[in-house]
Design an enzyme around this catalytic site. Structure first.
Site, short mmCIF file in Angstrom:
data_model
loop_
_atom_site.label_atom_id
_atom_site.label_comp_id
_atom_site.label_asym_id
_atom_site.label_seq_id
_atom_site.Cartn_x
_atom_site.Cartn_y
_atom_site.Cartn_z
N HIS A 43 -1.89 6.76 1.52
CA HIS A 43 -2.79 5.70 1.97
C HIS A 43 -3.72 6.26 3.04
O HIS A 43 -3.39 7.22 3.73
CB HIS A 43 -2.01 4.51 2.53
CG HIS A 43 -1.04 4.87 3.61
ND1 HIS A 43 0.22 5.38 3.33
CD2 HIS A 43 -1.12 4.83 4.96
CE1 HIS A 43 0.86 5.62 4.46
NE2 HIS A 43 0.07 5.30 5.47
N HIS A 94 -5.83 5.07 6.44
CA HIS A 94 -6.12 4.05 7.46
C HIS A 94 -7.62 4.03 7.72
O HIS A 94 -8.24 5.09 7.85
CB HIS A 94 -5.45 4.40 8.79
CG HIS A 94 -3.96 4.40 8.77
ND1 HIS A 94 -3.22 3.37 9.31
CD2 HIS A 94 -3.06 5.29 8.29
CE1 HIS A 94 -1.93 3.64 9.18
NE2 HIS A 94 -1.80 4.80 8.56
P1 AMP Z 1 1.75 5.51 8.14
O1 AMP Z 1 2.36 5.70 9.50
O2 AMP Z 1 0.49 6.31 7.94
O3 AMP Z 1 2.74 5.70 7.03
O4 AMP Z 1 1.25 4.01 8.12
C1 AMP Z 1 1.92 2.99 7.48
C2 AMP Z 1 1.26 1.71 7.93
O5 AMP Z 1 1.68 0.68 7.06
C3 AMP Z 1 1.64 1.27 9.35
O6 AMP Z 1 0.46 1.22 10.15
C4 AMP Z 1 2.24 -0.11 9.16
O7 AMP Z 1 1.86 -1.03 10.15
C5 AMP Z 1 1.71 -0.52 7.79
N1 AMP Z 1 2.53 -1.46 7.06
C6 AMP Z 1 3.86 -1.40 6.82
N2 AMP Z 1 4.26 -2.44 6.07
C7 AMP Z 1 3.15 -3.17 5.81
C8 AMP Z 1 2.90 -4.37 5.09
N3 AMP Z 1 3.89 -5.03 4.47
N4 AMP Z 1 1.65 -4.85 5.04
C9 AMP Z 1 0.65 -4.20 5.67
N5 AMP Z 1 0.82 -3.05 6.36
C10 AMP Z 1 2.04 -2.55 6.44
#
Ligand code: AMP
Ligand code: ZN
Length: 134
Positions: free
Chosen positions: A99, A101
């Site tokens: 993903h 950001h």
């Molecule tokens: P990463 O640290 O790059 O893996 O980022 C994962 C992101 O996913 C984090 O910023 C979380 O806040 C976000 N996240 C986790 N669960 C959900 C969810 N159900 N809906 C939206 N964002 C999420």
């Protein structure tokens, strides 16, 4: 993939604040936002790492990143945007499904994406560049 939270969001099995969808990717608001409009663009295919993705899938995902970034820029008018892909736990990847950001930035928002730098001697820089040539 079963048990993957982002696969569940892609399939609509758990709710999200969805802002975009096409054949390659979906985008939704991060549930723990760093800023208003902090959005995640998620590949529809379950792949853990960007570097393991098929080039066409990378293209599809980043087309979506461009569209959503453009929308954020036009509609929220931030002073800047950080586009961030974390790969691996050490790099801050918590969800093992690729993903990107998209974080809208404004002056004085207190976010910090410029950690300390290191000095690398010239010969080592050359050696690293040689090793990395593709
Ligand atoms: P990463 O640290 O790059 O893996 O980022 C994962 C992101 O996913 C984090 O910023 C979380 O806040 C976000 N996240 C986790 N669960 C959900 C969810 N159900 N809906 C939206 N964002 C999420
Ligand atoms: Zn997944």
């Amino acid at each position: 993939m079963e048990d993957c939270i982002f696969c569940k969001i892609v399939k609509g099995e758990i709710p999200s604040y969805r802002v975009y969808e096409d054949d390659s990717a979906i985008a939704f608001l991060d549930i723990n936002p760093m800023a208003r409009g902090h959005t995640l663009v998620v590949s529809k295919k379950h792949v853990e790492f960007l570097s393991d993705m098929d080039p066409d899938d990378i293209g599809g995902m980043f087309r979506a990143v461009g569209k959503v970034g453009d929308s954020i820029q036009k509609r929220l008018n931030p002073a800047g945007i950080n586009y961030i892909v974390n790969q691996g736990r050490t790099a801050g990847q918590i969800i093992p499904h690729v993903h990107c950001h998209i974080v809208p930035r404004n002056d004085g928002d207190g976010l910090e994406f410029h950690p300390k730098t290191i000095d690398i001697p010239e010969d080592e820089m050359k050696e690293i560049a040689e090793r990395l040539k593709v």
